[in-house]
Design an enzyme around this catalytic site. Sequence first.
Site, short mmCIF file in Angstrom:
data_model
loop_
_atom_site.label_atom_id
_atom_site.label_comp_id
_atom_site.label_asym_id
_atom_site.label_seq_id
_atom_site.Cartn_x
_atom_site.Cartn_y
_atom_site.Cartn_z
CG HIS A 196 -0.37 0.39 2.51
ND1 HIS A 196 -1.08 0.99 3.51
CD2 HIS A 196 0.88 0.24 3.01
CE1 HIS A 196 -0.30 1.19 4.56
NE2 HIS A 196 0.90 0.74 4.28
CB CYS A 227 3.74 5.87 4.93
SG CYS A 227 4.49 4.95 6.30
CG HIS A 233 5.25 0.98 2.56
ND1 HIS A 233 4.56 2.12 2.22
CD2 HIS A 233 4.79 0.61 3.78
CE1 HIS A 233 3.73 2.44 3.20
NE2 HIS A 233 3.84 1.53 4.15
CG HIS A 239 2.82 -2.85 6.43
ND1 HIS A 239 3.80 -2.42 7.31
CD2 HIS A 239 2.33 -1.74 5.84
CE1 HIS A 239 3.87 -1.10 7.25
NE2 HIS A 239 2.99 -0.66 6.36
CG HIS A 278 0.46 -12.35 -1.62
ND1 HIS A 278 0.21 -13.05 -0.45
CD2 HIS A 278 1.80 -12.38 -1.80
CE1 HIS A 278 1.36 -13.49 0.03
NE2 HIS A 278 2.34 -13.10 -0.76
CD GLU A 280 0.22 0.24 8.92
OE1 GLU A 280 -0.59 0.71 8.13
OE2 GLU A 280 1.22 0.87 9.29
#
Length: 118
Positions: free
Chosen positions: A13, A24, A28, A30, A68, A107
Amino acid sequence: MKITQAFTFEAAHRLPNVPATHKCHRMHGHSYRVELQLEGPIDPATGFVIDFFDVEHAFGPLLQQLDHHTLNDIDGLENPTAEHISMWIWDRTKPLLPALSSVKVYETPACWAEYTGE
Protein backbone atom coordinates in the site's frame (compact mmCIF):
# COMPACT_ATOMS: atom_id res chain seq x y z
CA MET A 1 -16.71 -14.54 27.38
CA LYS A 2 -14.36 -13.11 24.78
CA ILE A 3 -12.58 -15.11 22.10
CA THR A 4 -10.08 -13.94 19.50
CA GLN A 5 -9.02 -15.45 16.21
CA ALA A 6 -5.99 -14.10 14.37
CA PHE A 7 -5.26 -14.07 10.64
CA THR A 8 -2.28 -12.83 8.64
CA PHE A 9 -1.87 -11.46 5.15
CA GLU A 10 0.78 -9.79 3.03
CA ALA A 11 -0.08 -6.65 1.11
CA ALA A 12 1.34 -3.50 -0.44
CA HIS A 13 0.00 0.00 0.00
CA ARG A 14 0.86 3.65 -0.06
CA LEU A 15 -0.71 6.46 1.90
CA PRO A 16 -1.84 9.08 -0.63
CA ASN A 17 -2.88 11.71 1.91
CA VAL A 18 0.47 12.20 3.65
CA PRO A 19 3.11 14.63 2.33
CA ALA A 20 5.23 13.36 -0.57
CA THR A 21 8.23 13.53 1.77
CA HIS A 22 6.65 11.02 4.21
CA LYS A 23 8.14 7.55 3.71
CA CYS A 24 4.66 5.96 3.72
CA HIS A 25 3.71 8.03 0.68
CA ARG A 26 5.82 5.59 -1.36
CA MET A 27 4.61 2.08 -2.17
CA HIS A 28 5.68 -0.42 0.48
CA GLY A 29 4.39 -3.58 2.10
CA HIS A 30 3.50 -5.09 5.44
CA SER A 31 2.96 -8.49 6.96
CA TYR A 32 -0.42 -7.65 8.47
CA ARG A 33 -2.03 -9.42 11.40
CA VAL A 34 -5.78 -9.15 11.96
CA GLU A 35 -7.41 -10.13 15.24
CA LEU A 36 -11.16 -10.57 15.33
CA GLN A 37 -12.53 -10.55 18.87
CA LEU A 38 -16.01 -11.89 19.52
CA GLU A 39 -17.98 -11.64 22.72
CA GLY A 40 -21.00 -13.49 24.02
CA PRO A 41 -22.28 -16.26 26.21
CA ILE A 42 -20.88 -19.77 26.01
CA ASP A 43 -23.36 -22.11 24.35
CA PRO A 44 -23.99 -24.86 26.91
CA ALA A 45 -24.32 -27.53 24.22
CA THR A 46 -21.17 -26.72 22.19
CA GLY A 47 -19.05 -25.01 24.82
CA PHE A 48 -18.29 -22.26 22.28
CA VAL A 49 -19.06 -18.57 22.01
CA ILE A 50 -18.77 -19.33 18.30
CA ASP A 51 -16.92 -22.10 16.51
CA PHE A 52 -13.53 -20.84 15.27
CA PHE A 53 -14.25 -22.60 11.97
CA ASP A 54 -17.31 -20.36 11.54
CA VAL A 55 -15.14 -17.28 12.11
CA GLU A 56 -12.65 -18.54 9.54
CA HIS A 57 -15.45 -19.23 7.05
CA ALA A 58 -16.93 -15.74 7.50
CA PHE A 59 -13.61 -13.91 7.22
CA GLY A 60 -12.00 -16.09 4.56
CA PRO A 61 -13.39 -14.29 1.49
CA LEU A 62 -12.22 -10.90 2.83
CA LEU A 63 -8.82 -12.32 3.60
CA GLN A 64 -8.53 -13.46 -0.02
CA GLN A 65 -9.35 -9.93 -1.19
CA LEU A 66 -6.54 -8.51 0.95
CA ASP A 67 -3.76 -11.10 0.73
CA HIS A 68 -1.02 -10.34 -1.82
CA HIS A 69 -2.88 -7.36 -3.25
CA THR A 70 -2.30 -3.63 -3.41
CA LEU A 71 -4.73 -2.31 -0.82
CA ASN A 72 -5.17 1.05 -2.58
CA ASP A 73 -6.81 -0.84 -5.48
CA ILE A 74 -9.56 -2.31 -3.26
CA ASP A 75 -12.86 -0.42 -3.22
CA GLY A 76 -13.11 1.45 0.07
CA LEU A 77 -9.39 1.25 0.84
CA GLU A 78 -8.08 4.05 -1.32
CA ASN A 79 -6.36 5.49 1.79
CA PRO A 80 -5.40 2.20 3.48
CA THR A 81 -4.27 3.25 6.93
CA ALA A 82 -4.50 0.64 9.69
CA GLU A 83 -7.46 2.64 11.01
CA HIS A 84 -9.32 2.47 7.69
CA ILE A 85 -8.48 -1.20 7.18
CA SER A 86 -9.89 -2.10 10.61
CA MET A 87 -13.11 -0.20 9.89
CA TRP A 88 -13.35 -1.76 6.39
CA ILE A 89 -13.04 -5.24 7.90
CA TRP A 90 -15.59 -4.42 10.62
CA ASP A 91 -18.17 -3.14 8.14
CA ARG A 92 -17.94 -6.33 6.07
CA THR A 93 -17.58 -8.83 8.91
CA LYS A 94 -20.04 -7.60 11.56
CA PRO A 95 -23.14 -8.59 9.50
CA LEU A 96 -21.75 -12.15 9.24
CA LEU A 97 -20.52 -12.33 12.84
CA PRO A 98 -22.92 -10.38 15.07
CA ALA A 99 -20.85 -11.23 18.16
CA LEU A 100 -17.87 -9.29 16.72
CA SER A 101 -16.69 -6.80 19.34
CA SER A 102 -13.29 -5.66 18.05
CA VAL A 103 -11.07 -5.68 14.96
CA LYS A 104 -7.35 -5.12 15.43
CA VAL A 105 -5.08 -4.57 12.44
CA TYR A 106 -1.34 -4.77 13.06
CA GLU A 107 0.99 -3.22 10.47
CA THR A 108 3.96 -4.33 12.54
CA PRO A 109 4.20 -6.23 15.83
CA ALA A 110 4.43 -2.87 17.61
CA CYS A 111 1.86 -0.78 15.66
CA TRP A 112 -1.86 -1.45 15.35
CA ALA A 113 -5.31 0.08 15.16
CA GLU A 114 -8.35 -1.29 16.96
CA TYR A 115 -11.94 -0.61 15.93
CA THR A 116 -14.91 -1.43 18.14
CA GLY A 117 -17.72 -0.15 15.98
CA GLU A 118 -18.06 3.40 17.29
